[in-house]
Design a protein around this motif. Sequence first.
Motif, short mmCIF file in Angstrom:
data_model
loop_
_atom_site.label_atom_id
_atom_site.label_comp_id
_atom_site.label_asym_id
_atom_site.label_seq_id
_atom_site.Cartn_x
_atom_site.Cartn_y
_atom_site.Cartn_z
N ASP A 170 -1.08 0.21 -3.96
CA ASP A 170 -2.06 -0.42 -4.81
C ASP A 170 -2.31 0.17 -6.07
OD1 ASP A 170 -4.45 -1.82 -5.59
OD2 ASP A 170 -5.61 -1.47 -4.08
N ARG A 181 -3.69 4.34 -2.73
CA ARG A 181 -4.23 3.36 -3.99
C ARG A 181 -3.86 4.65 -5.35
NH1 ARG A 181 -9.31 0.79 -5.42
NH2 ARG A 181 -9.15 0.84 -7.91
N ILE A 241 4.63 -2.60 -4.51
CA ILE A 241 3.23 -3.16 -4.62
C ILE A 241 2.89 -4.61 -4.16
CG2 ILE A 241 1.87 -3.97 -6.93
CD1 ILE A 241 2.94 -1.57 -8.32
N ALA A 242 4.26 -5.35 -4.59
CA ALA A 242 4.23 -6.72 -4.15
C ALA A 242 4.05 -6.77 -2.61
CB ALA A 242 5.47 -7.40 -4.40
N ALA A 243 4.47 -5.74 -2.00
CA ALA A 243 4.42 -5.75 -0.41
C ALA A 243 3.21 -5.01 -0.12
CB ALA A 243 5.65 -4.92 0.07
N GLY A 244 2.22 -4.65 -0.81
CA GLY A 244 0.96 -3.82 -0.35
C GLY A 244 1.21 -2.56 0.16
N ILE A 245 2.39 -1.98 -0.17
CA ILE A 245 2.49 -0.60 0.28
C ILE A 245 1.78 0.24 -0.67
CG2 ILE A 245 4.05 1.29 0.72
CD1 ILE A 245 6.17 -0.96 1.46
N ARG A 303 -3.51 0.16 -9.76
CA ARG A 303 -4.18 -0.78 -10.96
C ARG A 303 -4.32 0.03 -12.37
NH1 ARG A 303 -9.09 -2.58 -7.04
NH2 ARG A 303 -7.86 -2.90 -5.27
N LYS A 323 8.21 -3.71 -6.14
CA LYS A 323 8.61 -4.43 -4.77
C LYS A 323 7.39 -3.64 -3.76
CE LYS A 323 13.50 -5.12 -4.79
NZ LYS A 323 14.90 -4.76 -4.62
N ARG A 349 -5.65 8.79 -2.77
CA ARG A 349 -5.77 8.09 -3.93
C ARG A 349 -5.44 9.00 -5.05
NH1 ARG A 349 -11.08 4.68 -5.69
NH2 ARG A 349 -10.22 3.76 -7.74
#
Length: 254
Positions: free
Chosen positions: A32, A2, A26-30, A34, A24, A105
């Motif tokens: 996060d 994160r 971020i889109a794949a959820g690897i 913000r 890519k 994080r």
Amino acid sequence: MRCDILTLFPAPVEAYLAVGILGKAIAAGILDVRVHDLRRWAINRYGQVDDEVYGGGPGMAIMAPVAVRAVEEVTAGEQARVILPDPRGRVFTQEVAKELAGERRLVFLCGRYEGFDARVAEVLKADEISIGDYVVSGGELPALVILDAVARQVRGVVGDPDSVVQDSFTQGLLDFPVYTRPREFRGLSVPEVLLSGDHQKVADYRTEVSLRLTLLRRPELLLRHFFELPKELRQKARKLAQELGVSGLPEEPS
């Protein structure tokens, strides 16, 4: 992993995060990631986040209550490594990228104007990091540079793991040059060995070119990582250094 990026200019940061390897991942959820607008924590209804510096002088500094409150609210008590890009910080290297990749994080605080009130780094115990001996207009570009390099060390972000292993600086050497079609362009041809189909010859050629480039352009880099190289590479490096007139490589310990 994160990551939170706090900035006065979220739009260009969000635009960069939408493309390439980071996009890519971020889109794949690897990853996060913000982005937060620091003006959300302004001290008044006019959106004030900065003020004149004590002692006089040009420029404004971002106020400590703004930055500290922003980080505390974003992290909500969760442990995070706070990164504050600053030319006075420790120099960012591939080793630092690997170190940060081990964090769960990261929070990036992007400064503007004359930077942050000095108490921000103290209160947040921020890791101040410099991407080089020069000054840019804000912390957004350095934060993205750091994040991009760190992300490449996170499993799954780069499709081919060998690409990361072969990156410049990863093994203390600059990367070898690459070629693609056409075989000849404006009188310049692709080295014949790369067309040979002999994988061992290609590997040997690339290693020698990497050693040669590093000796000529970044000898201090090779020196710093010298004894991390296999013994045969160290021997090859000494031989090349002698040919090129580069001095300073250490002898093998007795």
